[in-house]
Write a protein that holds these residues in place. Structure first.
Motif, short mmCIF file in Angstrom:
data_model
loop_
_atom_site.label_atom_id
_atom_site.label_comp_id
_atom_site.label_asym_id
_atom_site.label_seq_id
_atom_site.Cartn_x
_atom_site.Cartn_y
_atom_site.Cartn_z
N ILE A 1 0.84 -1.21 0.00
CA ILE A 1 0.00 0.00 0.00
C ILE A 1 0.87 1.26 0.00
CG2 ILE A 1 -1.67 1.33 1.34
CD1 ILE A 1 -2.83 -1.33 2.32
N SER A 2 1.94 1.24 0.82
CA SER A 2 2.84 2.40 0.89
C SER A 2 3.51 2.66 -0.45
CB SER A 2 3.90 2.18 1.97
OG SER A 2 3.30 2.01 3.24
N MET A 3 3.98 1.58 -1.10
CA MET A 3 4.62 1.74 -2.40
C MET A 3 3.63 2.24 -3.45
SD MET A 3 7.77 1.25 -2.13
CE MET A 3 8.98 0.55 -0.99
N ALA A 4 2.38 1.82 -3.35
CA ALA A 4 1.36 2.31 -4.28
C ALA A 4 1.13 3.81 -4.09
CB ALA A 4 0.05 1.54 -4.07
N ILE A 5 1.14 4.26 -2.83
CA ILE A 5 0.97 5.69 -2.55
C ILE A 5 2.15 6.48 -3.10
CG2 ILE A 5 0.84 7.41 -0.71
CD1 ILE A 5 -0.67 5.35 0.97
N ILE A 6 3.37 5.93 -2.95
CA ILE A 6 4.56 6.60 -3.47
C ILE A 6 4.47 6.71 -5.00
CG2 ILE A 6 7.06 6.42 -3.76
CD1 ILE A 6 7.14 5.14 -0.98
N TYR A 7 4.00 5.65 -5.64
CA TYR A 7 3.87 5.67 -7.10
C TYR A 7 2.84 6.72 -7.52
CZ TYR A 7 2.80 4.17 -11.84
OH TYR A 7 2.59 4.14 -13.19
N MET A 8 1.75 6.86 -6.75
CA MET A 8 0.76 7.89 -7.06
C MET A 8 1.37 9.29 -6.90
SD MET A 8 -2.53 6.16 -5.15
CE MET A 8 -3.51 7.64 -5.30
N LEU A 9 2.20 9.46 -5.88
CA LEU A 9 2.88 10.75 -5.70
C LEU A 9 3.83 11.02 -6.86
CD1 LEU A 9 3.68 10.66 -1.87
CD2 LEU A 9 2.01 12.11 -3.02
N TYR A 10 4.52 9.98 -7.31
CA TYR A 10 5.42 10.13 -8.46
C TYR A 10 4.64 10.56 -9.70
CZ TYR A 10 8.31 8.76 -12.42
OH TYR A 10 8.99 8.75 -13.61
#
Length: 220
Positions: free
Chosen positions: A83-92
């Motif tokens: 979930i955290s990595m998905a949020i980081i990807y959305m921020l990217y």
């Protein structure tokens, strides 16, 4: 000297190891905010990179050492990691190379000055709150009761919040102090800015917190 280092340096090193990732994430959030406010792509990428490394450390190293091979907790840990990595990807995707910066126009710095002054006042109160018990023991042999009922950590926590909000607000005032629509500096005539107050308060706050921790050990 060796004993003092053992009592404080070793626990602080352990604390710093586990706190390094959350502190890095907090720092990265400020770098990301600066990259957004100033339209700097490399700062946004740096912030997202630091967040990614810190998240990986938390879920793949720090929490794994606490879980102790529990299957359920390990599953939850990996789910949170995804979930955290998905949020980081959305921020990217949101703040990547295609991001178009929205100019933040501040008409005055009143709100920032309120937070900066509040952090300074709170730091002074924190320092006084820690010194009064010492003066009490030196003069009357005991600390006033109110200073034992209200722990200095409560004031320190509030002080920490005021500093965080103050520094966060200061990033939004970059264009206000540096340039206007006519190319002139709004704050050119101001020799002392709220950000200067915040940077002055920060080391005083850190010293006060360190003094409070050592003071608790000595007074107890």
């Amino acid at each position: 000297m060796i004993m003092l280092c053992w009592l404080y340096c070793v626990p602080f090193s352990i604390f710093l190891y586990y706190a390094s990732a959350p502190l890095t994430i907090m720092l990265a959030c400020f770098i990301l905010k600066r990259g957004i406010c100033r339209g700097l792509l490399w700062q946004r990428y740096l912030a997202l990179g630091l967040i990614t490394v810190s998240i990986a450390k938390i879920f793949l190293s720090d929490l794994q050492s606490i879980i102790n091979n529990s299957f359920i907790l390990s599953g939850i840990n990996y789910i949170l990691l995804i979930i955290s990595m998905a949020i980081i990807y959305m921020l990217y995707r949101r703040f990547g190379s295609d991001y178009k910066a929205i100019e933040i126009n501040k008409k005055n710095d009143r709100e920032l000055r309120i937070w900066a002054n509040t952090s300074m006042i709170t730091t002074i109160i924190l320092i006084c709150w820690e010194l009064v018990p010492w003066l009490g023991y030196l003069t009357i042999g005991k600390a006033p009761e109110i200073f034992t009922l209200i722990n200095w950590r409560i004031i320190a926590a509030f002080n920490f919040v005021t500093l965080l909000v103050g520094f966060w607000q200061s990033e939004e005032h970059y264009s206000y102090y540096n340039k206007s629509h006519k190319g002139k500096r709004h704050g050119a005539g101001k020799t002392w800015l709220p950000s200067d107050t915040l940077w002055l308060v920060l080391p005083l706050y850190l010293i006060a917190v360190a003094f409070g921790i050592m003071g608790d050990d000595i007074l107890q």
